[in-house]
Design a protein around this motif. Structure first.
Motif, PDB file in Angstrom:
ATOM      1  N   ASP A  90     -41.232 111.624 -55.380  1.00  0.00           N
ATOM      2  CA  ASP A  90     -40.400 112.460 -56.256  1.00  0.00           C
ATOM      3  C   ASP A  90     -41.164 112.838 -57.519  1.00  0.00           C
ATOM      4  O   ASP A  90     -41.117 113.990 -57.974  1.00  0.00           O
ATOM      5  N   GLN A  93     -43.844 115.444 -56.785  1.00  0.00           N
ATOM      6  CA  GLN A  93     -43.270 116.764 -56.527  1.00  0.00           C
ATOM      7  C   GLN A  93     -42.721 117.393 -57.800  1.00  0.00           C
ATOM      8  O   GLN A  93     -42.750 118.612 -57.946  1.00  0.00           O
ATOM      9  N   ASN A  96     -45.691 118.811 -59.455  1.00  0.00           N
ATOM     10  CA  ASN A  96     -46.300 119.874 -58.642  1.00  0.00           C
ATOM     11  C   ASN A  96     -45.219 120.656 -57.884  1.00  0.00           C
ATOM     12  O   ASN A  96     -45.164 120.614 -56.644  1.00  0.00           O
ATOM     13  N   SER A  99     -46.344 123.052 -54.886  1.00  0.00           N
ATOM     14  CA  SER A  99     -47.187 122.603 -53.777  1.00  0.00           C
ATOM     15  C   SER A  99     -46.372 122.579 -52.485  1.00  0.00           C
ATOM     16  O   SER A  99     -45.222 122.143 -52.468  1.00  0.00           O
ATOM     17  N   THR A 100     -46.974 123.044 -51.407  1.00  0.00           N
ATOM     18  CA  THR A 100     -46.251 123.145 -50.137  1.00  0.00           C
ATOM     19  C   THR A 100     -46.845 122.262 -49.041  1.00  0.00           C
ATOM     20  O   THR A 100     -46.363 122.285 -47.908  1.00  0.00           O
ATOM     21  N   LEU A 102     -47.984 118.265 -48.085  1.00  0.00           N
ATOM     22  CA  LEU A 102     -47.867 116.875 -48.504  1.00  0.00           C
ATOM     23  C   LEU A 102     -48.321 115.945 -47.393  1.00  0.00           C
ATOM     24  O   LEU A 102     -47.902 116.072 -46.239  1.00  0.00           O
ATOM     25  N   GLU A 123     -40.551 117.134 -45.484  1.00  0.00           N
ATOM     26  CA  GLU A 123     -41.588 118.001 -46.039  1.00  0.00           C
ATOM     27  C   GLU A 123     -42.991 117.438 -45.834  1.00  0.00           C
ATOM     28  O   GLU A 123     -43.986 118.134 -46.069  1.00  0.00           O
TER      29      GLU A 123
END
Length: 223
Positions: A90, A93, A96, A99-100, A102, A123
């Motif tokens: 968490d 994210q 960032n 950002s796509t 992970l 994700e």
């Protein structure tokens, strides 16, 4: 590699976080071995994975789970440690938001926690599990496993025997759209005392191959 403190479910957690200079860089979270057996974020294999992700341009974090180092709380048998991993994710994210991509990486007990987190966070695009304790923990929760990943075993590992890891890999590979990249380091025991660089190289090779596949697929579909 700045130190960070962030809120966990049982108090503040201590981590090391590297923020990539690349805009919208992919993210990686690396999890350490069992805290009751000396596992910390400074474990050599944990650190090696962290450094290789950093060198590859990732924004990456390693952290101490509850009760380890300066992290607050007490060991919780794996349940609370999964919540700690979710809190670390968490935080990453939040820092960032654009950002796509992970990735999750874990060594020994950290591999078990990482795979549990994988099931809770759709994700996550890929995973690295080094010496997952397949004989000590039930990995039946990976049904189905959300995505493919890399699993590494030591051929001379008596704590997480290769035979148990192989059975797990074979089971996962029967699932639709899952292809586990399984690599055995024949001379390695559970400590991987001479194989840290081999683990890092396998990590990079797998991630680059997966990235090429993931990003090529939409282009091929469009064509």
């Amino acid at each position: 590699m700045p130190e960070v403190m962030f809120a966990g479910p049982d108090g503040r957690l201590e981590g090391h976080y590297h923020h990539s200079d690349n805009p919208n860089a992919p993210l990686a979270l690396v999890l350490h071995p069992h805290p009751l057996h000396g596992g910390t974020m400074n474990n050599r294999i944990t650190y090696t994975m962290y450094r290789r992700f950093q060198e590859m341009g990732f924004s990456v974090m390693r952290y101490n789970s509850r009760g380890v180092g300066r992290s607050q709380g007490r060991y919780d048998g794996g349940i609370g440690e999964i919540s700690d991993a979710a809190a670390a994710l968490d935080w990453m994210q939040m820092v960032n938001p654009n950002s796509t991509e992970l990735w999750i990486g874990g060594y020994s007990f950290g591999a078990f926690v990482g795979m549990q987190l994988l099931m809770r966070r759709p994700e996550i695009r890929g995973w690295i599990s080094v010496a997952p304790p397949a004989n000590d923990y039930d990995f039946g929760f990976l049904a189905p496993c959300p995505c493919s990943g890399l699993m590494i075993a030591g051929g001379k590992d008596t704590m997480a025997p290769e035979s148990g890891i192989r059975k797990l890999v074979e089971k996962l590979n029967t699932q639709k759209n899952v292809d586990v990249d399984y690599r055995i380091l024949e001379q390695a025991d559970h400590i991987f005392s001479q194989q840290a660089n081999q683990i890092a190289d396998a990590l990079e090779d797998h991630v680059v191959t997966r990235q090429t596949s993931l990003f090529a697929a939409p282009a091929e579909a469009a064509g």
